[in-house]
Design a protein around this motif. Structure first.
Motif, short mmCIF file in Angstrom:
data_model
loop_
_atom_site.label_atom_id
_atom_site.label_comp_id
_atom_site.label_asym_id
_atom_site.label_seq_id
_atom_site.Cartn_x
_atom_site.Cartn_y
_atom_site.Cartn_z
N SER A 128 -7.10 1.21 -7.67
CA SER A 128 -6.14 0.49 -6.82
C SER A 128 -6.81 -0.36 -5.75
O SER A 128 -6.12 -1.07 -5.01
N ALA A 139 0.84 -1.20 0.00
CA ALA A 139 0.00 0.00 0.00
C ALA A 139 0.87 1.24 0.00
O ALA A 139 2.04 1.22 0.43
N GLY A 141 -8.19 0.91 -3.19
CA GLY A 141 -7.91 1.59 -1.94
C GLY A 141 -9.13 2.30 -1.40
O GLY A 141 -10.25 2.11 -1.88
N ARG A 156 -2.40 -0.92 -3.12
CA ARG A 156 -3.58 -0.18 -2.72
C ARG A 156 -3.17 1.24 -2.35
O ARG A 156 -2.10 1.45 -1.76
#
Length: 402
Positions: free
Chosen positions: A314, A231, A316, A263
């Motif tokens: 992503s 991440a 996220g 992410r």
């Protein structure tokens, strides 16, 4: 060493990739065909990806900083200042900090302005104009000076002392005006003086299509130095840095140079958080009332569609952080030898606030130096008594033994 030629081939709408435009002129007001009165959709630069060399990540650099990645950047018409190539600092436990304070004007904005000032130079503009609370203006002034262009900065009267010093040194025309006057004045200056705008001109943030491309190099450098982390935590205002990092990793994956993307977590002040609002309400953009926070660099009332694209692409999500968490992260970074602006600590604050596990190393982007905070440099320590008894007492009070 020579810089590789740009493979940029045109511009396309983020709302509809089938809507395309030539590479020049760089669009600064978003996509005129897909944007509406209520939603501003940005455009992005497209490339001839089939011509990207297989050793893009691993080849011996053909230039320093951004020049190393010139093939996947807009044409770098403006000379550089050694921007990019910033270190990944290992905090231990699989946590790394991408320290953008090492750029020439001490912030990540140098990556963007190498590209936006290149756009100004390539289009024959006599200078650039920018509305900025600090970092962006200081950086734009530096790159304009390097390129031999004039720079006008619309800012506030409480601009941080370090940023004001940068602006004075580079000979920028500095106009401290109320926030609500900055954007109308930018429009007038563009129209009457022909300056190229390197900041936003639309109700919801779009900005220059060239600018966020410079931020892709953060992703390239992380991948080259570390591989693909689990991440990346990004201090987020309008979302340009977030988008650029996401696009950079997406390009590497598209080219088969990496096997996945990380992410992305956007890190905004809890007193505002327009990107978090847009994601929560499933909107392309959002406007919010902004409350009090000392994280002025990312304290934005509106979001841009780029942020939504980055988080969606992503897997996220947005994070909201209060000043208490930001100050704790700022203190943690200082204890590791990194002094950062409060806004710049949002990446680490986001990681520390996360309520889910991550499998693998993570990178927290730190965007700017602690010298860029408001109030820094406006005070001096009180004189100390030089008598040894007084010095020894002070040292022992600080926990030193002797």
């Amino acid at each position: 060493m020579t810089t590789a030629p740009s493979l940029a081939s045109g511009q396309r709408s983020l709302a509809d990739p089938q809507v395309r435009y030539p590479l020049f002129p760089p669009l600064t007001r978003g996509c005129p065909r897909t944007s509406t009165e209520t939603v501003s959709y940005p455009v992005e630069v497209d490339y001839d990806y089939a011509r990207v060399p297989a050793d893009f990540l691993t080849a011996r650099p053909t230039g320093a900083g951004l020049d190393r990645w010139a093939a996947l950047l807009p044409p770098l018409a403006a000379p550089g200042l050694g921007e990019g190539g910033t270190p990944l600092v290992d905090l231990g436990g699989g946590v790394y900090v991408k320290d953008e304070s090492r750029n020439p004007t001490w912030s990540h904005k140098d990556r963007l302005n190498r590209c936006t000032v290149s756009a100004a130079l390539a289009t024959g503009a006599p200078g650039v104009v920018v509305a900025s609370s600090g970092n962006h203006g200081a950086s734009a002034a530096a790159y304009a000076a390097r390129a031999g262009l004039r720079c006008v900065v619309l800012t506030s009267s409480d601009v941080p002392p370090a940023a004001a010093s940068f602006l004075d040194a580079y000979g920028a025309v500095v106009l401290p005006v109320p926030v609500e006057e900055r954007w109308p004045l930018t429009e007038r200056i563009v129209a009457e003086f022909g300056l190229f705008p390197v900041s936003n001109l639309t109700p919801f943030h779009t900005g220059s299509s060239f600018g966020p491309e410079g931020y892709k190099t953060v992703a390239y450098e992380i991948a080259a130095d570390l591989g693909v982390p689990a991440a990346v935590f990004v201090p987020t205002g309008y979302g340009e840095l977030l988008f650029g990092i996401g696009k950079g990793f997406a390009e590497l994956h598209r080219l088969g140079l990496t096997d996945r993307v990380p992410r992305l977590f956007s890190c905004e002040p809890a007193t505002g958080g327009p990107l978090a609002t847009a994601v929560r309400e499933r909107l392309p953009v959002a406007r919010v009332e902004v409350g009090a926070t000392d994280a002025y660099g990312i304290d934005c009332p509106v979001s841009g569609y780029r942020g939504v694209v980055a988080l969606r692409g992503s897997g996220g999500r947005p994070l909201l952080l209060d000043d208490r968490r930001l100050r704790a992260a700022q203190a943690e970074l200082a204890s590791a030898g990194l002094w950062v602006e409060l806004s710049a600590a949002a990446g680490l604050a986001g990681l520390r606030a996360l309520d889910e596990p991550l499998d693998g190393p993570v990178v927290c982007v730190s965007t700017s130096s602690g010298f860029k905070d408001r109030g820094v440099g406006s005070h001096a320590p009180a004189p100390a008594d030089p008598a040894w008894d007084a010095v020894r007492t002070r040292l022992r009070a600080a926990g030193l033994k002797g």
